[in-house]
Design a protein around this motif. Sequence first.
Motif, short mmCIF file in Angstrom:
data_model
loop_
_atom_site.label_atom_id
_atom_site.label_comp_id
_atom_site.label_asym_id
_atom_site.label_seq_id
_atom_site.Cartn_x
_atom_site.Cartn_y
_atom_site.Cartn_z
N ALA A 1 53.39 40.45 50.94
CA ALA A 1 52.78 40.05 50.07
C ALA A 1 53.54 39.55 49.18
O ALA A 1 54.50 40.50 48.84
CB ALA A 1 51.67 41.47 49.13
N ASN A 2 53.21 38.31 48.33
CA ASN A 2 53.80 37.48 47.53
C ASN A 2 53.85 38.73 45.64
O ASN A 2 52.76 38.12 45.65
CB ASN A 2 53.61 35.84 47.59
CG ASN A 2 54.70 35.62 46.02
OD1 ASN A 2 55.41 36.07 45.82
ND2 ASN A 2 54.22 34.33 46.07
N PRO A 3 54.48 39.06 45.69
CA PRO A 3 54.52 40.11 44.17
C PRO A 3 54.32 38.44 43.41
O PRO A 3 54.10 39.63 41.67
CB PRO A 3 55.65 41.11 44.01
CG PRO A 3 56.84 40.23 44.80
CD PRO A 3 56.02 39.52 45.60
N ILE A 4 54.79 37.72 43.40
CA ILE A 4 55.49 36.90 41.81
C ILE A 4 53.78 36.71 41.24
O ILE A 4 53.77 36.42 39.61
CB ILE A 4 55.82 35.80 42.29
CG1 ILE A 4 56.99 35.78 43.77
CG2 ILE A 4 56.13 34.14 41.40
CD1 ILE A 4 57.76 34.49 43.69
N ALA A 5 52.88 36.33 41.77
CA ALA A 5 51.08 35.70 40.92
C ALA A 5 51.33 37.36 39.75
O ALA A 5 50.88 37.01 38.00
CB ALA A 5 50.36 35.97 42.10
N THR A 6 51.73 38.61 40.95
CA THR A 6 51.80 39.79 39.29
C THR A 6 52.49 39.74 38.23
O THR A 6 52.06 40.57 37.27
CB THR A 6 51.36 41.02 40.54
OG1 THR A 6 50.45 40.79 41.04
CG2 THR A 6 50.60 42.29 40.09
N ILE A 7 54.12 39.63 39.01
CA ILE A 7 54.84 39.66 38.19
C ILE A 7 54.69 38.57 36.87
O ILE A 7 54.60 38.78 35.69
CB ILE A 7 56.89 39.22 38.81
CG1 ILE A 7 56.49 40.33 39.67
CG2 ILE A 7 57.04 39.10 37.83
CD1 ILE A 7 57.56 40.30 40.71
N LEU A 8 54.37 37.27 37.48
CA LEU A 8 53.94 36.03 36.29
C LEU A 8 52.66 36.32 35.30
O LEU A 8 52.46 36.71 34.31
CB LEU A 8 53.66 34.57 37.30
CG LEU A 8 54.79 34.41 37.52
CD1 LEU A 8 54.58 32.76 38.30
CD2 LEU A 8 55.95 34.01 36.42
#
Length: 362
Positions: A297-304
């Motif tokens: 999974a790409n965690p970037i959306a959650t980190i942003l």
Amino acid sequence: MNYKIALIKGDGIGPEIVDEAVKVLNQVGEKYGHTFDYTRVLMGGESIDACGVPLTDEAIAQCKASDSVLMGSIGGNTTTSPWYKLEPSLRPEAGLLKLRKSLGLFANIRPAYLYDELKAACPIKDEIIGDQGFDMVIMRELTGGLYFGERKTVEENGVLKAYDSLTYDENEIRRIAIKGFEIAMKRRKNVISVDKANVLDSSRLWRKVVEEVAKDYPEVTYSHMLVDNCAMQLVKNPGQFDVILTENMFGDILSDEASEITGSIGMLSSASLSETSLGLYEPSHGSAPDIAGTNQANPIATILSAAMMLRYSLNLDKEADAIEAAVKAVLKKGLRTVDIMSEGCTQLGCKEMGDAIAAEIQ
Ligand SMILES: NC(=O)c1ccc[n+]([C@@H]2O[C@H](COP(=O)([O-])OP(=O)(O)OC[C@H]3O[C@@H](n4cnc5c(N)ncnc54)[C@H](O)[C@@H]3O)[C@@H](O)[C@H]2O)c1
Ligand SMILES: CC(C)[C@H](C(=O)O)[C@@H](O)C(=O)O
């Protein structure tokens, strides 16, 4: 300062992506002298399994007692998961809708921005994207419309018939329109209000109220666009959009479309705001059961989304900037999860992407 964060990990990839956001937040805390106290709150499938319902009153109280709520995603495979054999009010999504309503989260902000570094992952032709790319915000109404109207399925004259009602009152439209124009004032001062006023009464009322609100923002240029045209314009000329102001269901669909043109749905963050500083921050995507547990999974959306939480609920602007800069630095280095991978870049798993972003926090 010490901040109390309610943490909803949720289902599918939820726990994996939330762990990475927490890793980055803790790094921000260390650098900037804050502590974040996390309270684990159950919602969705996880809550159904533990408590028999997708959201308990205790969970709502835990969220209300916090400074903010950070969430992964809820739900399972809607054809195969046993959660979808339960009656609709007991399924995972009902928990999320109840939380949105209970916390009064009527304003959902979903920014869709094309990083220069991700142009190769954007499915739109270079000549459309140009040098400018796009940078828009979808302001989605979140506690009205079809999602919260009366619904029923009945048998009439031996035929099954289902009803879902779409209602908006003028106050619900006015408060989201004000949010849309306010955010436009801080950006490029353009609002495109999206509706289906050629068919729906609720859209005709929407248009009328948006026009009234627009009078208070003479510096903002605004226009109306029909939702079907908007779906087309998003791929034809995404650079034209600054703020898209729209109702609940249209915003749900258009934000998924906007997310894909940023390179991946794994890039689109979201903030759901109320009249108070308490907000819910979550990626726009779902629990991706197809890749859960695989570290893909790409965690970037959650980190942003965690960065948005710092900015909107905790008033920590420079800390939010630090997270956004760290994401950009990692992308500039050519580090990618598989969904945004392109030639010449280095592929990382979810955990490793979280590590890389945490290491870039300045
Ligand atoms: N806010 C939420 O919690 C939320 C939002 C949308 C859907 N859902 C729920 O999620 C479940 C699955 O729904 P769906 O499959 O229609 O949508 P989804 O967004 O979970 O997945 C759609 C596709 O995008 C991919 N994807 C999603 N997030 C990704 C990420 N971070 N990195 C890489 N790839 C990613 C998935 O692998 C899948 O191929 C359903 O139960 C649905 O109700 C929850
Ligand atoms: C899970 C579902 C109820 C939710 C919605 O439709 O609002 C999701 O799609 C979203 O966009 O957050």
